[in-house]
Design a protein around this motif. Sequence first.
Motif, PDB file in Angstrom:
ATOM      1  N   LEU A 107      35.029  30.986  51.205  1.00 25.67           N
ATOM      2  CA  LEU A 107      35.843  32.201  51.329  1.00 25.67           C
ATOM      3  C   LEU A 107      34.981  33.445  51.480  1.00 25.67           C
ATOM      4  O   LEU A 107      33.993  33.626  50.768  1.00 25.67           O
ATOM      5  CB  LEU A 107      36.754  32.366  50.112  1.00 25.67           C
ATOM      6  N   ALA A 108      35.363  34.304  52.392  1.00 26.57           N
ATOM      7  CA  ALA A 108      34.642  35.553  52.657  1.00 26.57           C
ATOM      8  C   ALA A 108      35.371  36.718  52.012  1.00 26.57           C
ATOM      9  O   ALA A 108      35.789  37.651  52.685  1.00 26.57           O
ATOM     10  CB  ALA A 108      34.484  35.755  54.163  1.00 26.57           C
ATOM     11  N   LEU A 109      35.555  36.640  50.704  1.00 25.39           N
ATOM     12  CA  LEU A 109      36.176  37.736  49.972  1.00 25.39           C
ATOM     13  C   LEU A 109      35.089  38.648  49.429  1.00 25.39           C
ATOM     14  O   LEU A 109      33.925  38.257  49.328  1.00 25.39           O
ATOM     15  CB  LEU A 109      37.002  37.182  48.797  1.00 25.39           C
ATOM     16  N   GLU A 110      35.482  39.865  49.062  1.00 29.38           N
ATOM     17  CA  GLU A 110      34.525  40.753  48.405  1.00 29.38           C
ATOM     18  C   GLU A 110      34.011  40.056  47.157  1.00 29.38           C
ATOM     19  O   GLU A 110      34.737  39.312  46.496  1.00 29.38           O
ATOM     20  CB  GLU A 110      35.203  42.072  48.032  1.00 29.38           C
ATOM     21  N   LYS A 111      32.750  40.318  46.819  1.00 29.17           N
ATOM     22  CA  LYS A 111      32.082  39.568  45.749  1.00 29.17           C
ATOM     23  C   LYS A 111      32.845  39.609  44.424  1.00 29.17           C
ATOM     24  O   LYS A 111      33.036  38.580  43.785  1.00 29.17           O
ATOM     25  CB  LYS A 111      30.660  40.082  45.557  1.00 29.17           C
ATOM     26  N   ASP A 112      33.313  40.789  44.013  1.00 27.77           N
ATOM     27  CA  ASP A 112      34.011  40.876  42.728  1.00 27.77           C
ATOM     28  C   ASP A 112      35.365  40.170  42.772  1.00 27.77           C
ATOM     29  O   ASP A 112      35.772  39.533  41.805  1.00 27.77           O
ATOM     30  CB  ASP A 112      34.165  42.331  42.266  1.00 27.77           C
ATOM     31  N   ILE A 113      36.051  40.243  43.903  1.00 27.14           N
ATOM     32  CA  ILE A 113      37.332  39.548  44.049  1.00 27.14           C
ATOM     33  C   ILE A 113      37.106  38.041  44.051  1.00 27.14           C
ATOM     34  O   ILE A 113      37.839  37.289  43.401  1.00 27.14           O
ATOM     35  CB  ILE A 113      38.073  40.000  45.323  1.00 27.14           C
ATOM     36  N   LEU A 114      36.075  37.601  44.767  1.00 23.45           N
ATOM     37  CA  LEU A 114      35.771  36.167  44.811  1.00 23.45           C
ATOM     38  C   LEU A 114      35.435  35.629  43.425  1.00 23.45           C
ATOM     39  O   LEU A 114      35.872  34.543  43.056  1.00 23.45           O
ATOM     40  CB  LEU A 114      34.623  35.894  45.788  1.00 23.45           C
ATOM     41  N   MET A 115      34.692  36.412  42.642  1.00 21.71           N
ATOM     42  CA  MET A 115      34.347  35.970  41.281  1.00 21.71           C
ATOM     43  C   MET A 115      35.602  35.841  40.424  1.00 21.71           C
ATOM     44  O   MET A 115      35.778  34.851  39.715  1.00 21.71           O
ATOM     45  CB  MET A 115      33.336  36.932  40.642  1.00 21.71           C
ATOM     46  N   ASP A 116      36.478  36.857  40.473  1.00 20.53           N
ATOM     47  CA  ASP A 116      37.727  36.801  39.708  1.00 20.53           C
ATOM     48  C   ASP A 116      38.606  35.649  40.174  1.00 20.53           C
ATOM     49  O   ASP A 116      39.177  34.925  39.366  1.00 20.53           O
ATOM     50  CB  ASP A 116      38.513  38.106  39.849  1.00 20.53           C
ATOM     51  N   TYR A 117      38.709  35.495  41.483  1.00 20.27           N
ATOM     52  CA  TYR A 117      39.534  34.431  42.059  1.00 20.27           C
ATOM     53  C   TYR A 117      38.998  33.054  41.646  1.00 20.27           C
ATOM     54  O   TYR A 117      39.759  32.188  41.215  1.00 20.27           O
ATOM     55  CB  TYR A 117      39.576  34.569  43.578  1.00 20.27           C
ATOM     56  N   THR A 118      37.701  32.869  41.775  1.00 24.17           N
ATOM     57  CA  THR A 118      37.092  31.584  41.428  1.00 24.17           C
ATOM     58  C   THR A 118      37.248  31.287  39.942  1.00 24.17           C
ATOM     59  O   THR A 118      37.554  30.149  39.566  1.00 24.17           O
ATOM     60  CB  THR A 118      35.602  31.560  41.834  1.00 24.17           C
ATOM     61  N   LYS A 119      37.074  32.290  39.110  1.00 25.92           N
ATOM     62  CA  LYS A 119      37.247  32.092  37.665  1.00 25.92           C
ATOM     63  C   LYS A 119      38.679  31.661  37.352  1.00 25.92           C
ATOM     64  O   LYS A 119      38.908  30.706  36.612  1.00 25.92           O
ATOM     65  CB  LYS A 119      36.905  33.380  36.908  1.00 25.92           C
ATOM     66  N   MET A 120      39.643  32.373  37.944  1.00 21.24           N
ATOM     67  CA  MET A 120      41.040  32.020  37.717  1.00 21.24           C
ATOM     68  C   MET A 120      41.340  30.629  38.264  1.00 21.24           C
ATOM     69  O   MET A 120      41.980  29.811  37.603  1.00 21.24           O
ATOM     70  CB  MET A 120      41.970  33.046  38.373  1.00 21.24           C
ATOM     71  N   ARG A 121      40.863  30.329  39.462  1.00 19.77           N
ATOM     72  CA  ARG A 121      41.107  29.016  40.058  1.00 19.77           C
ATOM     73  C   ARG A 121      40.488  27.898  39.224  1.00 19.77           C
ATOM     74  O   ARG A 121      41.056  26.822  39.105  1.00 19.77           O
ATOM     75  CB  ARG A 121      40.548  28.959  41.478  1.00 19.77           C
ATOM     76  N   MET A 122      39.321  28.131  38.636  1.00 20.07           N
ATOM     77  CA  MET A 122      38.704  27.110  37.785  1.00 20.07           C
ATOM     78  C   MET A 122      39.588  26.834  36.569  1.00 20.07           C
ATOM     79  O   MET A 122      39.788  25.683  36.190  1.00 20.07           O
ATOM     80  CB  MET A 122      37.300  27.522  37.370  1.00 20.07           C
ATOM     81  N   GLN A 123      40.114  27.883  35.973  1.00 21.71           N
ATOM     82  CA  GLN A 123      41.001  27.716  34.823  1.00 21.71           C
ATOM     83  C   GLN A 123      42.276  26.987  35.229  1.00 21.71           C
ATOM     84  O   GLN A 123      42.706  26.037  34.553  1.00 21.71           O
ATOM     85  CB  GLN A 123      41.331  29.080  34.207  1.00 21.71           C
ATOM     86  N   LEU A 124      42.888  27.422  36.317  1.00 20.95           N
ATOM     87  CA  LEU A 124      44.120  26.795  36.778  1.00 20.95           C
ATOM     88  C   LEU A 124      43.883  25.326  37.149  1.00 20.95           C
ATOM     89  O   LEU A 124      44.662  24.444  36.768  1.00 20.95           O
ATOM     90  CB  LEU A 124      44.686  27.548  37.984  1.00 20.95           C
ATOM     91  N   THR A 125      42.811  25.069  37.882  1.00 22.29           N
ATOM     92  CA  THR A 125      42.519  23.706  38.313  1.00 22.29           C
ATOM     93  C   THR A 125      42.237  22.795  37.126  1.00 22.29           C
ATOM     94  O   THR A 125      42.650  21.629  37.123  1.00 22.29           O
ATOM     95  CB  THR A 125      41.340  23.699  39.313  1.00 22.29           C
ATOM     96  N   THR A 126      41.569  23.304  36.111  1.00 18.31           N
ATOM     97  CA  THR A 126      41.314  22.503  34.908  1.00 18.31           C
ATOM     98  C   THR A 126      42.626  22.067  34.272  1.00 18.31           C
ATOM     99  O   THR A 126      42.812  20.885  33.946  1.00 18.31           O
ATOM    100  CB  THR A 126      40.463  23.305  33.901  1.00 18.31           C
ATOM    101  N   VAL A 127      43.551  22.991  34.123  1.00 19.43           N
ATOM    102  CA  VAL A 127      44.852  22.651  33.528  1.00 19.43           C
ATOM    103  C   VAL A 127      45.619  21.683  34.426  1.00 19.43           C
ATOM    104  O   VAL A 127      46.228  20.723  33.945  1.00 19.43           O
ATOM    105  CB  VAL A 127      45.684  23.926  33.241  1.00 19.43           C
TER     106      VAL A 127
END
Length: 138
Positions: A107-127
């Motif tokens: 994904l070519a998102l802005e760095k801070d958005i990508l970090m937030d998105y990836t963090k949230m996705r990791m949490q969601l995917t774990t559940v």
Amino acid sequence: MHKTTKYLGYAGLIPFVSMPILVMIGLVDAYLGYLHFVQYSAIILSFFGGIHWLDAIQNRRKDHQLFVSMLPSIVAWLSLMFLDGTMLLSVLSLSYIGILLYDKYVLALEKDILMDYTKMRMQLTTVVVLSHLFMAYN
């Protein structure tokens, strides 16, 4: 990311968490619960291709991303058509992990958005993956 994005992301976990619990306590028939669970899972998996479709179009990419954006939908549909039981749950779970990894590196998102998105996705995917495991043993 906006709070609404996060709220909606976490709200999407409600069926993943509630269905195994409802089956376990006997409020929902195990077979019907399984069907509803895998159908919801396939729908949500399909949703994750959309961000790559948009990213590929917005950033005028002509590489694999546009093609890969279709994979979650195709995998979800084919899995529902040809698999069942723990094999279906396993393929759906692994697909969530795969698209998360692809998101993180493509994904070519802005760095801070990508970090937030990836963090949230990791949490969601774990559940989500844990819910699939729980459903497999119900």
